[in-house]
Scaffold this motif. Sequence first.
Motif: not given
Length: 275
Positions: A242-257, A272-275
């Motif tokens: 879960v990305a916080l609302d304050s970050a969800a639309d501002k930060i893009s997290y890669t699978d590796q991160e 395994e990670l599902y996107r």
Amino acid sequence: MNNLQSLQIKDYFQLATTEQKTWLTKIDESDWRAGKYLFQLLSDGNFKNHYGEKSKVFLLTDGNNLVSFCSFAERDEIPDTEQTPWIGFVYTFPTFRGKRRIGKLIEHIYHLAKNQGYQTLYISTDQKGLYESLGFSFLQTMTERWDGETLVYQMKITQEDYSGIIGKSVKGKIDRPLGTSHPHHKEMIYPINYGYVDGVFAGDGAEQDVYIFGTDKPLKSFEGKVIAVYHRLNDVEVKWIVALDSAADKISYTDQEILKAISFQEQYFMGELYR
């Protein structure tokens, strides 16, 4: 405990000859008869003749140390069977046992087999109860080419559907804030906030667990958006990312991160990670 970030998976047949010789010496140091047999097959150049031209041997290394090894083969020591592919020669050196390190190799093979279109992985063993913890289930007793009996286990390769979850807005509580220790394993310190979604229950009967991204401060509660799901292969639980609302639309997290951030705990599981 060895540093998870220093672990590497190597494909033996993709290595230079000099490097192959180095790791062959390490395989020969295993205190296991089958390890000696693998050493001989690789030394003589007969491994692929015996187990199939597309077969591989994977090494889990930590610097100059060989942690674990196993094969991913078209055939096993069981004649007249259509079942394929097989995991074999599964071994972890005594120094590294107890951390489920072999699971990293089996996880790697699972993803490889999935990408190749297989629906099931097989493993042959004389040990009961060993591979259930790695996501396998007993299939049947079969006969090896030496006329001895062996226990055959299988792992189903699945494609999960989390499309109804990813993108969903959720809120809940943090019961293990960033910087605190695991309630049962005090040496495990949470580098990110970990909590649960209010009113949503998971496969273990408890409220749905979540890893929280988007802050470097401990929290008591959260509101955010599910950006990924980590599906454990050898456990009933799945973890929502879960990305916080304050970050969800501002930060893009890669699978590796994401995988790196949750590895402090997920290193002990396969997934395994599902996107």
